[in-house]
Design a protein around this motif. Structure first.
Motif, PDB file in Angstrom:
ATOM      1  N   GLU A 109      11.527   1.260   3.733  1.00 50.70           N
ATOM      2  CA  GLU A 109      11.898   2.331   2.823  1.00 50.70           C
ATOM      3  C   GLU A 109      13.424   2.344   2.692  1.00 50.70           C
ATOM      4  OE1 GLU A 109       9.191   4.120   1.811  1.00 50.70           O
ATOM      5  OE2 GLU A 109      10.030   5.927   0.916  1.00 50.70           O
TER       6      GLU A 109
ATOM      7  N   VAL B 113       4.153  10.286   9.306  1.00 49.16           N
ATOM      8  CA  VAL B 113       3.118   9.277   9.059  1.00 49.16           C
ATOM      9  C   VAL B 113       2.436   8.954  10.382  1.00 49.16           C
ATOM     10  CG1 VAL B 113       2.663   6.932   8.225  1.00 49.16           C
ATOM     11  CG2 VAL B 113       4.548   8.244   7.251  1.00 49.16           C
TER      12      VAL B 113
ATOM     13  N   LYS C 197      -0.220   6.150  12.130  1.00 53.35           N
ATOM     14  CA  LYS C 197      -0.931   4.882  11.937  1.00 53.35           C
ATOM     15  C   LYS C 197      -1.727   4.570  13.186  1.00 53.35           C
ATOM     16  CE  LYS C 197       2.377   2.933   8.779  1.00 53.35           C
ATOM     17  NZ  LYS C 197       3.419   1.948   8.505  1.00 53.35           N
TER      18      LYS C 197
ATOM     19  N   TYR D 135       9.039  -0.668   8.390  1.00 53.75           N
ATOM     20  CA  TYR D 135       7.876  -0.118   9.099  1.00 53.75           C
ATOM     21  C   TYR D 135       6.637  -0.999   9.061  1.00 53.75           C
ATOM     22  CZ  TYR D 135       6.972   1.532   4.315  1.00 53.75           C
ATOM     23  OH  TYR D 135       6.798   1.612   2.968  1.00 53.75           O
TER      24      TYR D 135
ATOM     25  N   ARG E 136       8.030  -1.623  -4.953  1.00 55.51           N
ATOM     26  CA  ARG E 136       6.580  -1.664  -4.861  1.00 55.51           C
ATOM     27  C   ARG E 136       5.922  -1.923  -6.216  1.00 55.51           C
ATOM     28  NH1 ARG E 136       3.995   2.353  -1.303  1.00 55.51           N
ATOM     29  NH2 ARG E 136       5.031   3.931  -2.542  1.00 55.51           N
TER      30      ARG E 136
ATOM     31  N   GLU F   5       5.564   8.552  12.957  1.00 58.25           N
ATOM     32  CA  GLU F   5       6.964   8.360  12.559  1.00 58.25           C
ATOM     33  C   GLU F   5       7.314   9.327  11.439  1.00 58.25           C
ATOM     34  OE1 GLU F   5       6.852   4.247  11.290  1.00 58.25           O
ATOM     35  OE2 GLU F   5       6.323   4.815   9.274  1.00 58.25           O
ATOM     36  N   PRO F   6       8.602   9.617  11.264  1.00 64.05           N
ATOM     37  CA  PRO F   6       8.990  10.492  10.165  1.00 64.05           C
ATOM     38  C   PRO F   6       8.678   9.808   8.838  1.00 64.05           C
ATOM     39  CG  PRO F   6      10.822  10.109  11.686  1.00 64.05           C
ATOM     40  CD  PRO F   6       9.759   9.139  12.038  1.00 64.05           C
ATOM     41  N   LYS F   7       8.303  10.570   7.825  1.00 68.36           N
ATOM     42  CA  LYS F   7       8.078   9.984   6.505  1.00 68.36           C
ATOM     43  C   LYS F   7       9.315  10.208   5.659  1.00 68.36           C
ATOM     44  CE  LYS F   7       5.091   9.718   2.545  1.00 68.36           C
ATOM     45  NZ  LYS F   7       6.093  10.092   1.531  1.00 68.36           N
ATOM     46  N   LEU F   8      10.021   9.140   5.402  1.00 67.14           N
ATOM     47  CA  LEU F   8      11.266   9.243   4.657  1.00 67.14           C
ATOM     48  C   LEU F   8      11.003   9.434   3.181  1.00 67.14           C
ATOM     49  CD1 LEU F   8      12.273   7.700   7.315  1.00 67.14           C
ATOM     50  CD2 LEU F   8      14.280   7.377   5.883  1.00 67.14           C
TER      51      LEU F   8
ATOM     52  N   TRP G 266      -6.342   3.329   7.789  1.00 73.93           N
ATOM     53  CA  TRP G 266      -5.826   3.459   9.148  1.00 73.93           C
ATOM     54  C   TRP G 266      -4.504   4.221   9.223  1.00 73.93           C
ATOM     55  CZ3 TRP G 266      -1.354   0.841   8.487  1.00 73.93           C
ATOM     56  CH2 TRP G 266      -1.346  -0.240   7.587  1.00 73.93           C
TER      57      TRP G 266
ATOM     58  N   LEU H 153       0.830  -1.200   0.000  1.00 72.54           N
ATOM     59  CA  LEU H 153       0.000   0.000   0.000  1.00 72.54           C
ATOM     60  C   LEU H 153       0.862   1.245   0.000  1.00 72.54           C
ATOM     61  CD1 LEU H 153      -2.365  -1.291   2.778  1.00 72.54           C
ATOM     62  CD2 LEU H 153      -2.901  -1.146   0.347  1.00 72.54           C
ATOM     63  N   SER H 154       0.280   2.331  -0.487  1.00 75.80           N
ATOM     64  CA  SER H 154       0.948   3.612  -0.268  1.00 75.80           C
ATOM     65  C   SER H 154       0.054   4.409   0.669  1.00 75.80           C
ATOM     66  CB  SER H 154       1.198   4.325  -1.592  1.00 75.80           C
ATOM     67  OG  SER H 154       0.039   4.307  -2.374  1.00 75.80           O
ATOM     68  N   LEU H 155       0.386   5.650   0.892  1.00 77.65           N
ATOM     69  CA  LEU H 155      -0.346   6.426   1.887  1.00 77.65           C
ATOM     70  C   LEU H 155      -1.099   7.559   1.225  1.00 77.65           C
ATOM     71  CD1 LEU H 155       2.563   6.715   4.453  1.00 77.65           C
ATOM     72  CD2 LEU H 155       0.536   5.286   4.694  1.00 77.65           C
TER      73      LEU H 155
HETATM   74  O1  JCF Z   1       8.644   6.589   5.366  1.00 81.18           O
HETATM   75  C1  JCF Z   1       7.865   6.302   4.508  1.00 81.18           C
HETATM   76  N1  JCF Z   1       8.046   6.805   3.304  1.00 81.18           N
HETATM   77  C2  JCF Z   1       6.720   5.401   4.775  1.00 81.18           C
HETATM   78  C3  JCF Z   1       5.923   4.924   3.738  1.00 81.18           C
HETATM   79  C4  JCF Z   1       6.448   5.013   6.099  1.00 81.18           C
HETATM   80  C5  JCF Z   1       5.384   4.184   6.362  1.00 81.18           C
HETATM   81  O2  JCF Z   1       5.124   3.811   7.625  1.00 81.18           O
HETATM   82  C6  JCF Z   1       4.551   3.684   5.334  1.00 81.18           C
HETATM   83  C7  JCF Z   1       4.843   4.077   3.997  1.00 81.18           C
HETATM   84  C8  JCF Z   1       4.016   3.576   2.990  1.00 81.18           C
HETATM   85  C9  JCF Z   1       2.962   2.740   3.304  1.00 81.18           C
HETATM   86  N2  JCF Z   1       3.512   2.846   5.604  1.00 81.18           N
HETATM   87  C10 JCF Z   1       2.723   2.386   4.625  1.00 81.18           C
HETATM   88  C11 JCF Z   1       1.624   1.508   4.946  1.00 81.18           C
END
Ligand code: JCF
Length: 675
Positions: free
Chosen positions: A174, A289, A291, A226, A137, A114-117, A310, A82-84
């Motif tokens: 990631e 991010v 969750k 993650y 992906r 969490e930080p989104k990388l 979610w 999945l993506s976000l």
């Molecule tokens: O850090 C990210 N780019 C990142 C991407 C972190 C996450 O916890 C993610 C994600 C993409 C999909 N979690 C999901 C479900």
């Protein structure tokens, strides 16, 4: 025979190297110096050289060494990746939190933040603890096999270290390039006379898609995990927090900058905190991010087509940086539209090097009065083309002049005409090589006729040498003509030739889209194809008939009609069909999974316009009508629906919401709600 002492030493060295690798790359807390590590490594390498039978795939020496690949094979993910979905503001975040609470029927939700990388999503498959496969992906269902390259990432364990490991696990994470690594890499690129990478994300993606893993091995990539996909032979944790601890216990790298927070307020506090810490982090992030922590709540919320309900990414706002305008260039698009573009002294905006910014159109350029030599603030948001936020008038050099928009096309010299208020267009039409190149590029693009390998440089040569005057000329190209082009070997010309031949078999929507009719994107092309069934009917339709097509208004209808009235366009279409371009014959206009269904729409939709929803439904054979009756099969309700929902409930007609519709469109059965 291998001496027992050697065997014992090899085992001990591997264990030690695994341990120190983990301390260094995963825990970021080394116990020995680099020199000591190198000495142990060299000793193991020497023993494995003398006793090749002792080499095993998870030895620390075996990260590099896979041969150069021909390409990347497909990998079907055990569970789709999945993506976000994104939010860009606090109110949008509040909406997300409210949707979650409403669906769960609870007061306050615990989230993991969490930080989104800014890297590249990866799926790692471990069987009985051994890393057996790594895949990108891709489209979420099928990715590319990048195992040999991922093995070179030192933070990625080749074997899981826990005493008890799952029989089978897909780990999601990631791959990224730390800021320091990015700087080192670009320094090396510069020394080698190679082009620097624009940003860490591009550098990471480029590194992972190297066919030669030895090159990947020189790129200082890293990894954070993650999530998990399929898990067999191990208990699934009960929360996201426990899941991350579980991954850590397996020896996988997990970001420790995360937090467990309460509700919307907790999320926002985390966001603000990360925003201030962002510059100090050793890796680039573009947001955070959130969750839902409880996995049972996650299951209750479920997923949309591509992203979970979610989780959400909260993006940082667009960033700005100040730089100088070196020049102003006028670019010619496929339809001859002239776009002024500012050429900038390269500047980093939010970690991305920016050297061009769009000035949209001549009026906008005149209104902003951007001049060559000006200092300007450049802004970029997400993946959009950077634009100029403001001109620093105080720093304007003396004697600068307003930019004079050309009255001749910079490519073909034809007159420039002004139309539709703001757009300037080259009147050269198909005389203009810039327009021809763009037309061919569009025709060959992935969502149109999908001619792989027919790239920009090749098209430029073919068009500029007049070998390709219209898209129909592509089909008379011979392999040797292609091979005569610069940078075309025998093999690549044979591949392009084959791709051109393959593209003859297409679909009507792709063909229509590929023609590049002004105003006709993919959705409209699909709606036209479904509404008319065959090309001849579209070509001879008048504007009144075209307007009946969902998503087609008077402006679009006029553009379509004008396109097909133009004799030149009709000639090109005829030539294409003579060359053998074909698609399945008409199947009837209302055949589809929704044939015979009568549907009513109400309310506003978040991700689509109502016309788009209508087009999608009609394309699948549905009849879309205005009012609810006992003959209505479904009511599809967006936000703030009207009385139609009430009526539907009274008549017992099922009501579907936008998410239910999307799920259905993704080929799942519709979720109905007929309270
Ligand atoms: O850090 C990210 N780019 C990142 C991407 C972190 C996450 O916890 C993610 C994600 C993409 C999909 N979690 C999901 C479900």
């Amino acid at each position: 025979m291998i001496p027992v002492a050697v065997l014992e030493r090899v085992v001990a060295l591997r264990k030690a190297l695994h341990h120190h690798n983990h301390r260094y790359y995963v825990q970021d807390d080394p116990e020995i110096t680099d020199a000591e590590y190198d000495r142990l490594f060299a000793e193991l390498l020497a023993l494995e050289r003398d006793f090749p039978e002792l080499r095993v795939p998870d030895s620390p020496t075996q990260r590099v060494g896979a041969p150069i690949a021909e390409g990347f094979g497909p990998v079907v993910h055990g569970q789709s990746m999945l993506s976000l979905s994104n939010v860009f503001s606090a109110p949008e975040l509040a909406d997300f939190d409210k949707r979650v609470r409403d669906r769960l029927g609870c007061e306050k939700v615990t989230y993991v933040a969490e930080p989104k990388l800014d890297g590249l999503a990866i799926s790692l498959r471990y069987e009985r603890g051994l890393l057996v496969q790594a895949a990108t992906r891709g489209d979420g269902t099928v990715g590319e096999d990048v195992t040999a390259n991922v093995r070179t990432i030192r933070a990625c364990p080749l074997r899981l270290t826990a005493a008890v490991v799952p029989e089978f696990i897909e780990v999601r994470g990631e791959v990224y390039l730390p800021k320091a690594g990015f700087l080192v890499l670009n320094q090396r690129q510069a020394e080698a006379g190679a082009r620097p990478f624009a940003n860490p994300r591009n550098a990471a993606a480029g590194s992972l898609r190297q066919l030669d893993p030895r090159i990947t091995a020189t790129r200082p990539l890293s990894l954070f995990c993650y999530g998990i996909g399929v898990l067999r032979g191990g208990a699934t944790p009960e929360s996201q927090d426990a899941l991350l601890k579980f991954l850590t216990s397996l020896g996988l790298p997990v970001n420790s900058d995360r937090g467990v927070v309460q509700g919307y307020e907790g999320c926002l506090a985390y966001y603000e905190d990360m925003k201030t810490r962002r510059a100090l982090l050793p890796y680039e992030i573009d947001g955070v991010v959130y969750k839902v922590n409880s996995l049972s709540q996650q299951r209750m919320l479920g997923e949309l087509s591509r992203s979970p309900r979610w989780a959400v990414a909260h993006k940082f706002p667009a960033e700005e940086a100040v730089t100088r305008v070196k020049g102003i260039e006028v670019q010619v698009g496929r339809t001859g539209a002239l776009t002024p573009v500012a050429l900038l002294e390269p500047v980093s905006v939010g970690g991305v090097s920016v050297s061009h910014a769009t000035l949209h159109n001549p009026d906008e350029l005149a209104r902003r009065d951007v001049r060559i030599g000006d200092w300007v603030a450049v802004r970029r948001a997400g993946d959009v083309i950077p634009e100029i936020a403001s001109v620093v008038k105080e720093r304007r050099p003396a004697g600068s002049e307003p930019f004079v928009f050309p009255d001749r096309c910079p490519v073909c010299g034809s007159p420039v005409v002004r139309e539709e208020g703001v757009i300037a267009r080259c009147a050269g039409g198909l005389v203009c090589q810039a327009q021809r190149r763009q037309t061919v590029r569009h025709f060959a693009s992935r969502r149109a006729l999908d001619i792989e390998g027919l790239g920009e440089k090749l098209i430029e040569q073919l068009v500029d040498s007049a070998r390709v005057k219209t898209v129909a000329d592509l089909y008379s190209l011979s392999p040797s003509e292609l091979a005569q082009c610069e940078r075309m070997g025998e093999r690549s010309s044979a591949n392009v030739y084959a791709a051109i031949q393959r593209s003859r078999a297409t679909t009507l929507p792709r063909f229509l889209y590929g023609l590049g009719i002004p105003q006709v994107g993919e959705a409209t092309a699909l709606a036209l194809a479904q509404s008319f069934g065959d090309l001849e009917a579209i070509m001879s339709a008048d504007e009144a008939r075209l307007i009946e097509v969902p998503d087609v208004g008077p402006v679009v209808a006029r553009a379509i009609h004008a396109f097909f009235t133009e004799p030149h366009n009709r000639a090109v279409i005829k030539a294409l069909r003579t060359a053998g371009v074909h698609w399945p014959v008409r199947v009837g206009t209302t055949q589809g999974p929704l044939s015979g269904k009568t549907i009513v729409l109400t309310g506003t939709f978040t991700d689509m316009s109502r016309d788009q929803v209508k087009a999608l439904l009609m394309a699948r054979g549905a009849k879309v009508v205005a009012s609810v009756s006992s003959r209505t099969d479904w009511v599809i309700a967006g936000r703030d629906p009207g009385s139609k929902v009430q009526k539907a409930h009274e008549l017992g007609v099922p009501v579907i919401d936008e998410d239910g519709l999307k799920a259905w469109l993704d080929d799942r059965s519709p979720k109905t709600d007929s309270r």
